[in-house]
Design an enzyme around this catalytic site. Structure first.
Site, PDB file in Angstrom:
ATOM      1  N   GLU A  85      26.692 -82.320  12.165  1.00 63.80           N
ATOM      2  CA  GLU A  85      26.199 -81.084  11.470  1.00 63.80           C
ATOM      3  C   GLU A  85      26.027 -79.854  12.223  1.00 63.80           C
ATOM      4  OE1 GLU A  85      25.732 -81.009   8.306  1.00 63.80           O
ATOM      5  OE2 GLU A  85      25.595 -82.919   7.530  1.00 63.80           O
ATOM      6  N   SER A 356     -15.688-123.645 -21.454  1.00 57.90           N
ATOM      7  CA  SER A 356     -16.496-124.611 -20.514  1.00 57.90           C
ATOM      8  C   SER A 356     -16.657-124.129 -19.013  1.00 57.90           C
ATOM      9  CB  SER A 356     -16.080-126.005 -20.672  1.00 57.90           C
ATOM     10  OG  SER A 356     -16.386-126.398 -21.730  1.00 57.90           O
TER      11      SER A 356
END
Length: 676
Positions: A85, A356
């Protein structure tokens, strides 16, 4: 003479113009130096980490970005990026004049735009402050911002900003997010081959992404490697080897990328925003790090247990929540069978009757009051109960109308889930006292002080049940459930740290006696016995079944877990569907603790064990054929010998027998494991 005068005058004029231009340029540069750069709104992806510090998911508003210092980016990626770049990045002042001239010649030769010459600084200025429209005004602003960036920041700072800003495709901005996306690792861990591949993507993510076109991506990678070799950054042999390397990519859209434990993720967002007051914008764009309590192995075990526990073609749903009772840390959470099709988290659903599985809260209340002990007896037979000063009646029944039609004690009642015993117990204890105990255990759901409360007729959430049972496992101390350990801002500063509240609900002795009783659920004749062979460690728990809901809530010393199965619309359960909670619980518990040696529940002070006669509830004689070693809170054990066999008590060594009872329980677990 006139000619010399005109020449002198021209030179003075030209010098004056140069001076004016110089002063103007100096003034303009000074203006740029003192002028602040525009405020750039660069969002950063926030991260959610599991208990091991591994990234398990991210939060972001469109852009997945995780900023890291330059030192945390692989030198290979830095060099590869500069090579392709901006080779003269550290030499120019923001504009590469040589590069611009070269690009102009190439473009002129081809009569088209073949090469660009933007430096990293120019690209950064464009990405931070401008759009990508091709206008002279935009180009002029880009030049101004480029100069300002070079004036205000060092080269390393500009490079760091660039590598944290650039787009790498598929929603990933910056090297760290891209590294996680493509390779499932940190940017600091990238190899030469991986770095060269990644550095080639920003030029055209749609064209050079390995997910989109592997050939293009590979060609550009090799171009970058050769460029690095030409510049002397790497050896030619290294370039060739890296170019031939087969890279391993994380499958696009995989769980590694989309995140695990989605129901837990939603819960974390809720806690962070609604409970802790974290601003949503900070969560989505602020780059914060949320450290959670989730155990990835436990979560995987939970998801696998739920998936295997219900047939794939069934519409039945499930929820699982698991908490470390010692710390309150949430270790696993499954809110449903398929998050993609339904995001409703059933862990927090307060529309499910626990049945229960609620009974241990009643029995703990009775033990603490001293109203009942493990050998307190009631007759298991159809009974009509009168309450509200005789104005109302209640006639419960046992499952499948099964009764012993004789006296049973608390251990038998818990193991077989006898409803008649439970209602007798709540009539003795008082429903209001049971509600008070439930509140102390962290259950906030609506409950009314009526006899049916004993049978779990008022809805609670799996989250509440797991927290309550965690108190039993933790010696009577409730630790506030915790999902977030701490939150750090983008700079690593701690902005929140958890300090879970701890509350002593009951003393350790009462909690231990209840635990001892609940271990019988997994013994022969207990409602959880069918899965006892799966769990190769001491475990206590309670099943619960209603017409529409089935539960197993239980615990080991390390984990308290609630499992619920049922239908979202309250459809009745078939018998086979009602038996799916227990196998899910058993499978999860054993897998989640597979690396943890089995542990017995710690024996606290204040517990004694004596041999009792189950028929009479009194001390067993030495020749009593059915004697049972039972644990009691010291001072509540029976003192009268049953006398049925005309001999003395079988034992009076309470503390010693308490330890013996523990050893007996341990050997029972060991033999169960050995036989399987």
């Amino acid at each position: 003479m006139p000619l010399l005068r005109r020449l002198r005058r021209g030179l003075i004029y030209a010098g004056g113009m140069l001076l004016v231009l110089f002063m103007a340029a100096f003034g303009f540069l000074y203006y740029l130096r003192v002028q602040a750069l525009p405020a750039s709104s660069v969002s950063q992806t926030s991260q959610m980490l599991d208990a091991r510090g591994q990234i398990m998911d991210t939060f972001h508003a469109g852009e997945n970005r995780q900023s890291v210092p330059l030192k945390n980016i692989s030198p290979y990626l830095v060099e590869a990026t500069l090579a392709i770049e901006d080779q003269r990045f550290y030499d120019h002042l923001g504009f590469d004049l040589k590069g611009m001239a070269r690009a102009a010649l190439v473009n002129l030769e081809h009569f088209s735009r073949q090469q660009g010459a933007s430096t990293l600084t120019q690209q950064l200025a464009r990405n931070l402050y401008l759009t990508h429209e091709r206008t002279w005004s935009r180009k002029l602003k880009e030049a101004m911002y480029t100069v300002q960036l070079e004036m205000h920041y060092s080269k390393d700072e500009i490079l760091s900003m660039y590598l944290n800003q650039i787009y790498y495709g598929h929603g990933a901005y910056g090297a760290e997010a891209a590294s996680e996306l493509y390779y499932g690792k940190h940017a600091s861990e990238l190899t030469l081959a991986e770095s060269a591949m990644l550095a080639g993507i920003p030029k055209g993510p749609k064209y050079y992404s390995p997910y989109m076109d592997m050939k293009n991506a590979k060609d550009r990678q090799r171009t970058i490697l050769q460029t690095m070799a030409n510049q002397g950054i790497i050896q030619q042999s290294d370039a060739k080897a890296a170019g031939a390397e087969m890279l391993q990519f994380v499958p696009l859209g995989s769980s590694r990328q989309t995140g695990i434990a989605p129901y837990f993720r939603d819960y974390i967002r809720y806690v962070a925003v609604d409970k802790l007051g974290i601003d949503e914008r900070l969560l989505n764009e602020g780059g914060i790090r949320i450290y959670t309590t989730l155990d990835p192995d436990a979560q995987r075990a939970a998801e696998e247990a739920v998936a295997a526990g219900i047939p794939e073609d069934s519409e039945q749903q499930a929820a699982l929540i698991s908490i470390d009772p010692r710390t309150g840390y949430i270790k696993a959470m499954v809110g449903g069978r398929n998050y993609k099709t339904n995001q409703y988290n059933r862990v927090f659903a307060t529309t499910r009757q626990p049945g229960s599985s609620f009974k241990p809260i009643l029995y703990l209340t009775a033990l603490q009051q001293g109203t009942l002990t493990p050998v307190s007896q009631f007759k298991s037979a159809p009974t009509v109960f009168t309450y509200d000063d005789g104005r109302l009646t209640y006639a419960p029944s046992n499952y499948n109308n099964q009764y012993t039609n004789g006296l049973i004690d608390m251990r038998q009642a818990i193991a077989t889930s006898d409803n008649i015993y439970a209602v007798n117990a709540i009539m003795k204890v008082g429903p209001a006292n049971v509600i008070d105990m439930a509140r102390k255990l962290g259950i906030d759901s609506l409950m009314k002080p009526v006899p049916s409360l004993a049978l779990g007729t008022f809805p609670v959430s799996p989250f509440e049940m797991a927290s309550a049972f965690g108190t039993f496992a933790n010696g009577g101390v409730r630790v506030e459930p915790t999902a977030i350990l701490r939150i750090e801002d983008s700079k690593g500063e701690v902005i929140y740290e958890a300090k879970p509240a701890q509350t002593a609900v009951v003393d350790a002795a009462h909690a231990y006696v209840l635990t001892s009783l609940m271990e019988s659920v997994f013994d022969a004749g207990g409602t959880g016995n069918r899965v006892s062979a799966t769990i190769k460690r001491p475990v206590a728990g309670k099943t619960g079944t209603t017409a529409t809901d089935a539960w197993l809530v239980g615990y080991t010393p390390e984990l308290a877990t609630a499992v619920w199965v049922g239908y979202d619309k309250g459809r009745k359960l078939a018998p086979v569907e009602a038996h799916r909670a227990a196998p899910i619980f058993a499978s999860y518990t054993e897998k989640a603790l597979s690396a943890v040696p089995p542990k017995i529940f710690p024996l606290p002070d204040g517990v004694v064990s004596v041999y009792v006669d189950p028929e009479s509830g009194k001390l067993a004689g030495k020749s009593c054929p059915n004697r049972r070693l039972e644990s009691f809170v010291s001072g509540t054990q029976p003192v009268e010998v049953c006398g049925a066999h005309g001999d003395t008590a079988a034992s009076a060594n309470g503390d010693g027998d308490a330890k013996a009872a523990q050893t007996k329980g341990w050997w029972k677990q060991f033999k169960r494991w050995w036989s399987n």
